[in-house]
Motif scaffolding. Structure first.
Motif, mmCIF file in Angstrom:
data_model
loop_
_atom_site.group_PDB
_atom_site.id
_atom_site.type_symbol
_atom_site.label_atom_id
_atom_site.label_comp_id
_atom_site.label_asym_id
_atom_site.label_seq_id
_atom_site.Cartn_x
_atom_site.Cartn_y
_atom_site.Cartn_z
ATOM 1 N N ALA A 1 0.833 -1.203 0.000
ATOM 2 C CA ALA A 1 0.000 0.000 0.000
ATOM 3 C C ALA A 1 0.872 1.258 0.000
ATOM 4 O O ALA A 1 0.603 2.206 -0.747
ATOM 5 C CB ALA A 1 -0.935 -0.011 1.208
ATOM 6 N N LEU A 2 1.911 1.261 0.830
ATOM 7 C CA LEU A 2 2.812 2.419 0.884
ATOM 8 C C LEU A 2 3.556 2.614 -0.431
ATOM 9 O O LEU A 2 3.658 3.740 -0.934
ATOM 10 C CB LEU A 2 3.815 2.255 2.024
ATOM 11 C CG LEU A 2 3.257 2.460 3.422
ATOM 12 C CD1 LEU A 2 4.247 1.964 4.471
ATOM 13 C CD2 LEU A 2 2.914 3.923 3.645
ATOM 14 N N ARG B 1 -1.884 6.886 14.011
ATOM 15 C CA ARG B 1 -1.964 6.958 12.547
ATOM 16 C C ARG B 1 -2.113 5.572 11.916
ATOM 17 O O ARG B 1 -2.195 5.446 10.697
ATOM 18 C CB ARG B 1 -0.725 7.642 11.979
ATOM 19 C CG ARG B 1 -0.634 9.107 12.339
ATOM 20 C CD ARG B 1 0.538 9.766 11.609
ATOM 21 N NE ARG B 1 0.635 11.166 11.941
ATOM 22 C CZ ARG B 1 0.033 12.143 11.252
ATOM 23 N NH1 ARG B 1 -0.687 11.857 10.202
ATOM 24 N NH2 ARG B 1 0.187 13.391 11.621
ATOM 25 N N VAL B 2 -2.127 4.528 12.753
ATOM 26 C CA VAL B 2 -2.178 3.145 12.267
ATOM 27 C C VAL B 2 -3.420 2.455 12.829
ATOM 28 O O VAL B 2 -3.642 2.441 14.032
ATOM 29 C CB VAL B 2 -0.922 2.359 12.704
ATOM 30 C CG1 VAL B 2 -0.983 0.923 12.210
ATOM 31 C CG2 VAL B 2 0.341 3.058 12.224
ATOM 32 N N SER B 3 -4.213 1.868 11.951
ATOM 33 C CA SER B 3 -5.387 1.106 12.350
ATOM 34 C C SER B 3 -5.193 -0.351 11.939
ATOM 35 O O SER B 3 -4.807 -0.633 10.800
ATOM 36 C CB SER B 3 -6.638 1.671 11.662
ATOM 37 O OG SER B 3 -7.742 0.814 11.872
ATOM 38 N N SER C 1 -1.636 8.143 7.136
ATOM 39 C CA SER C 1 -2.371 7.116 7.863
ATOM 40 C C SER C 1 -2.301 5.772 7.144
ATOM 41 O O SER C 1 -2.095 5.709 5.928
ATOM 42 C CB SER C 1 -3.837 7.512 8.067
ATOM 43 O OG SER C 1 -4.520 7.523 6.831
ATOM 44 N N LEU C 2 -2.467 4.723 7.945
ATOM 45 C CA LEU C 2 -2.534 3.345 7.447
ATOM 46 C C LEU C 2 -3.766 2.698 8.046
ATOM 47 O O LEU C 2 -4.048 2.871 9.235
ATOM 48 C CB LEU C 2 -1.301 2.547 7.875
ATOM 49 C CG LEU C 2 0.046 3.046 7.389
ATOM 50 C CD1 LEU C 2 1.169 2.299 8.104
ATOM 51 C CD2 LEU C 2 0.156 2.865 5.881
#
Length: 157
Positions: free
Chosen positions: A47-48, A126-128, A93-94
């Protein structure tokens, strides 16, 4: 701003250690892979890389390259974060979902968020990380594999 999507799936096998989201989880099977098989981090890295228009995980860390045999996906995630920054982007964000029949992910989600954020130098907020099952359908639903989906949001520095 740019966004990216990542997906990965690996079979489970006896005799392997289960590593998900950068942490070891007690389970009778682990994920098969050239590296440590961490499907969650692999999906996040794709994704990044996609958000920064840098190709895919295999282009940067080929599974045929012996240098990456048994590699820690947390270490690779840190390298991907550096590549994203070098390309002129910052991670906003992730959001990731683990798809697994077992083990239960919820008790480990906080530690996974911390490991992911730490590898990328982000605040954990920032990470879910969340989880679902495949309702008994397919290899994932039968408990023979684990899959993960991730999205990343970045902006230009």
């Amino acid at each position: 701003m740019r966004s990216g999507i990542g997906y990965d799936v690996h079979r489970l096998a006896t005799g392997r250690r289960l590593v998900l989201g950068g942490i070891a989880i007690e389970h009778h099977q682990g994920l098969v892979g050239h590296s440590d098989g961490d499907v969650l981090l692999h999906a996040i890295m794709d994704a990044l890389l996609g958000a920064a228009n840098l190709g895919d995980l295999g282009a940067h860390f080929p599974s045929g390259d012996e240098a990456y045999r048994g590699a820690s996906s947390v270490g690779l995630l840190g390298r991907v974060g550096a590549k994203v920054a070098e390309a002129g982007y910052r991670i906003l964000s992730l959001d990731a979902t683990v798809i697994a029949a077992a083990p239960r992910i919820a008790p480990h989600a906080g530690a996974m968020r911390e490991a992911i954020a730490g590898a990328l130098g982000l605040e954990a907020g920032r990470v879910s990380v969340k989880a679902t099952t495949n309702d008994g359908l397919g290899l994932v639903g039968a408990g023979e594999a684990i899959a993960a989906l991730a999205t990343a949001l970045v902006d230009e520095l």
